[in-house]
Design a protein around this motif. Structure first.
Motif, mmCIF file in Angstrom:
data_model
loop_
_atom_site.group_PDB
_atom_site.id
_atom_site.type_symbol
_atom_site.label_atom_id
_atom_site.label_comp_id
_atom_site.label_asym_id
_atom_site.label_seq_id
_atom_site.Cartn_x
_atom_site.Cartn_y
_atom_site.Cartn_z
ATOM 1 N N ILE A 6 45.363 25.671 43.571
ATOM 2 C CA ILE A 6 46.174 26.617 44.331
ATOM 3 C C ILE A 6 45.806 28.027 43.855
ATOM 4 N N GLY A 9 41.091 32.796 44.182
ATOM 5 C CA GLY A 9 40.495 34.115 43.910
ATOM 6 C C GLY A 9 39.309 33.928 42.974
ATOM 7 N N ALA A 76 46.798 30.912 41.083
ATOM 8 C CA ALA A 76 47.168 31.976 42.025
ATOM 9 C C ALA A 76 47.886 33.100 41.294
ATOM 10 N N GLY A 77 47.846 34.276 41.890
ATOM 11 C CA GLY A 77 48.664 35.369 41.374
ATOM 12 C C GLY A 77 47.873 36.594 41.021
ATOM 13 N N ASP A 99 57.216 30.486 44.245
ATOM 14 C CA ASP A 99 56.848 30.115 45.608
ATOM 15 C C ASP A 99 56.073 28.784 45.609
ATOM 16 N N LEU A 147 40.680 29.448 25.744
ATOM 17 C CA LEU A 147 39.645 30.467 25.952
ATOM 18 C C LEU A 147 39.517 31.369 24.718
HETATM 19 P P1 NAD Z 1 42.508 37.171 42.303
HETATM 20 O O1 NAD Z 1 43.298 38.330 42.757
HETATM 21 O O2 NAD Z 1 41.033 37.186 42.391
HETATM 22 O O3 NAD Z 1 43.011 35.855 43.059
HETATM 23 C C1 NAD Z 1 44.353 35.485 43.140
HETATM 24 C C2 NAD Z 1 44.498 34.594 44.346
HETATM 25 O O4 NAD Z 1 45.835 34.092 44.380
HETATM 26 C C3 NAD Z 1 44.270 35.338 45.686
HETATM 27 O O5 NAD Z 1 43.263 34.664 46.425
HETATM 28 C C4 NAD Z 1 45.632 35.283 46.367
HETATM 29 O O6 NAD Z 1 45.539 35.216 47.773
HETATM 30 C C5 NAD Z 1 46.225 34.030 45.756
HETATM 31 N N1 NAD Z 1 47.687 33.976 45.825
HETATM 32 C C6 NAD Z 1 48.562 34.924 45.442
HETATM 33 N N2 NAD Z 1 49.816 34.505 45.666
HETATM 34 C C7 NAD Z 1 49.730 33.268 46.194
HETATM 35 C C8 NAD Z 1 50.690 32.328 46.624
HETATM 36 N N3 NAD Z 1 52.019 32.571 46.552
HETATM 37 N N4 NAD Z 1 50.247 31.138 47.111
HETATM 38 C C9 NAD Z 1 48.922 30.869 47.191
HETATM 39 N N5 NAD Z 1 47.962 31.745 46.806
HETATM 40 C C10 NAD Z 1 48.367 32.919 46.301
HETATM 41 O O7 NAD Z 1 42.959 36.903 40.775
HETATM 42 P P2 NAD Z 1 42.139 36.061 39.687
HETATM 43 O O8 NAD Z 1 41.220 36.957 38.957
HETATM 44 O O9 NAD Z 1 41.620 34.852 40.361
HETATM 45 O O10 NAD Z 1 43.316 35.669 38.652
HETATM 46 C C11 NAD Z 1 44.288 34.698 38.981
HETATM 47 C C12 NAD Z 1 45.247 34.522 37.802
HETATM 48 O O11 NAD Z 1 44.547 33.913 36.688
HETATM 49 C C13 NAD Z 1 45.805 35.842 37.265
HETATM 50 O O12 NAD Z 1 47.176 35.702 36.956
HETATM 51 C C14 NAD Z 1 44.994 36.078 36.005
HETATM 52 O O13 NAD Z 1 45.639 36.921 35.092
HETATM 53 C C15 NAD Z 1 44.880 34.654 35.510
HETATM 54 N N6 NAD Z 1 43.844 34.420 34.495
HETATM 55 C C16 NAD Z 1 44.179 33.572 33.485
HETATM 56 C C17 NAD Z 1 43.275 33.299 32.485
HETATM 57 C C18 NAD Z 1 43.681 32.379 31.364
HETATM 58 O O14 NAD Z 1 42.991 32.269 30.326
HETATM 59 N N7 NAD Z 1 44.776 31.653 31.506
HETATM 60 C C19 NAD Z 1 41.987 33.868 32.510
HETATM 61 C C20 NAD Z 1 41.670 34.712 33.578
HETATM 62 C C21 NAD Z 1 42.622 34.996 34.563
#
Ligand code: NAD
Length: 309
Positions: A6, A9, A76-77, A99, A147
Motif C-alpha cells: 500500500i 511512491g 504510504a504517506g 485511513d 536500515l
Molecule cells: P512518496 O511521496 O514518494 O510516496 C508516498 C505514496 O503514498 C504516494 O504515492 C501517495 O499517493 C501514497 N499515499 C499517501 N496517502 C495514501 C493513502 N491514504 N492511501 C494510499 N496511498 C497513499 O514517499 P516515499 O518516499 O515513498 O515515502 C513513503 C514513507 O516511507 C514515508 O513516510 C517515509 O518517511 C517512509 N520511509 C521509511 C523508511 C524506513 O526506514 N522505515 C525509509 C524511507 C522512507
C-alpha cells in the motif's frame, strides 16, 4: 504467497522491486490512492519480472484486491523533505495510517496476516497500526532500525576491513534521531568489538565512535539532500524481512514491535527473532549504563509522540 503493498511512491516501488526479486511471492498487488501511479508501477515491474521470477503483479483500485494477502506492507504517506525530521511527519501520517489500516483489515484474514509498517515516524505508526488492526503485537512489525543497523555495519565494515556479514552490532530504540548504537554487546566473529580492534590493530577511539553514530543517524538526511528521498536501502530491508518471515528463518532482526501494556506500552527496535508467525521472541542485550539510559530516553520520546496523536 500473496503480498500487498500500500503506497507506491519511491519507497513502495523500491520495496516492490526488491520483494519481487526474492522470488518468494506468487502474487503481488499494488495499491496507491494515485491509481495511475500504481498501474504504471505494476506495468513496469511486470516487465522486469519477465527477466527473473514468474510473479503476477497487478495494481488494484480498491481494498478488495488485498484479499488473501499473507503479508501487507504499508509504505504510504508523506516523506521527509530536506531539513524535516521523521517526527515532523507525525500528524500527516497518522491520517494516512488511520485511513489505510481499517480498510486493509476489512479484507484480510486477521488470524493469519502479517503487517509490515514502513511509514514514518516508524515506531509511532507501528503502535497506531497495531491499535487499529487489533492484531497480536507479533504480527504488526515495523522495519525499525533494520536500515540503521545496516548503515552501522556498512561503516564498521569499511573502518575495520571486515565483511558486514561478520559484524554483530545493532542500532536499537527509535528509528529516528534518538536511536542508540549498542557498542557494549557488539562483537565480530564471536570476538568482543574492543578485542577485535586490539587484535587487528584497527583502533576505534571514542571520537571515531561518535563520528560513526553521527553518520548512522544522519545517513537519511544526507541521502535526502542529494537524492530527494531514500528508497534502495529500505527496499532491501523490507525484502529481507519478507524472506525471513516467508521462509520461517528465525533470524535476529532489529524490528520494531509494540511491547508492554497500558501507559507503558511502546514500540521500538530491539534484536528480535523473526519467523513465519512474525516476531517470535525479543532479546535484551547487555548495554552499558549510558546506552541503557539512552534507550530509555528513546522509548520516552516515542511514547510522548504517540500520546500527542
Ligand atoms: P512518496 O511521496 O514518494 O510516496 C508516498 C505514496 O503514498 C504516494 O504515492 C501517495 O499517493 C501514497 N499515499 C499517501 N496517502 C495514501 C493513502 N491514504 N492511501 C494510499 N496511498 C497513499 O514517499 P516515499 O518516499 O515513498 O515515502 C513513503 C514513507 O516511507 C514515508 O513516510 C517515509 O518517511 C517512509 N520511509 C521509511 C523508511 C524506513 O526506514 N522505515 C525509509 C524511507 C522512507
Amino acid at each position: 504467497m500473496k503480498i500487498a503493498i500500500i503506497g507506491i511512491g519511491s519507497v513502495g516501488a523500491a520495496v516492490a522491486t526488491a520483494v519481487a526479486g526474492t522470488g518468494l511471492a506468487r502474487e503481488m498487488v499494488l495499491f496507491d490512492r494515485d491509481g495511475l501511479r500504481a498501474r504504471a508501477a505494476a506495468e513496469d515491474l511486470g516487465h522486469a519480472a519477465a527477466f527473473s521470477y514468474d510473479v503476477k503483479i497487478t495494481a488494484v483500485n480498491n481494498y478488495r484486491g488485498v484479499r488473501g494477502s499473507d503479508i501487507v506492507i504499508i509504505a504510504a504517506g508523506a516523506n521527509q523533505k530536506p531539513g524535516e525530521t521523521r517526527t515532523d511527519l507525525l500528524h500527516k501520517n497518522v491520517a494516512v495510517i488511520s485511513d489505510i489500516i481499517p480498510r486493509v483489515m476489512a479484507n484480510v484474514d486477521a488470524a493469519h496476516v502479517k503487517l509490515i509498517v514502513v511509514t514514518n515516524p516508524l515506531d509511532v505508526m507501528v503502535m497506531l497500526a497495531r491499535r487499529l488492526a487489533k492484531l497480536p503485537a507479533a504480527r504488526v512489525i515495523g522495519t525499525g532500525t533494520m536500515l540503521d543497523t545496516a548503515r552501522l555495519r556498512t561503516i564498521l565494515a569499511r573502518q575495520l576491513s571486515v565483511s558486514t556479514q561478520s559484524i554483530n552490532a545493532y542500532v536499537l530504540g527509535e528509528h529516528g534521531d534518538s536511536s542508540v548504537v549498542a557498542w557494549a554487546p557488539a562483537c565480530i566473529g564471536g570476538v568482543a568489538l574492543d578485542d577485535f580492534c586490539r587484535q587487528t590493530k584497527h583502533p576505534l577511539t571514542a571520537a571515531t565512535r561518535q563520528t560513526i553514530e553521527y553518520r548512522v543517524r544522519n545517513a537519511a538526511y544526507e541521502i535526502i539532500r542529494g537524492r530527494g528521498a531514500t528508497w534502495d536501502g529500505i527496499g532491501a530491508a523490507v525484502a529481507d524481512l519478507v524472506r525471513c518471515i516467508a521462509n520461517d528463518e528465525r533470524r535476529i532482526l532489529t524490528v520494531s514491535m509494540s511491547d508492554g501494556a497500558g501507559r507503558g506500552a511502546v514500540a521500538m527496535s530491539l534484536p528480535r527473532i523473526v519467523g513465519g508467525a512474525g516476531v517470535l521472541a525479543t532479546l535484551r542485550p547487555k548495554l552499558s549504563a549510558a546506552e541503557g539510559a539512552a534507550l530509555r530516553r528513546s522509548a520516552g520520546i516515542i511514547r510522548k509522540n504517540y500520546d500527542a496523536i
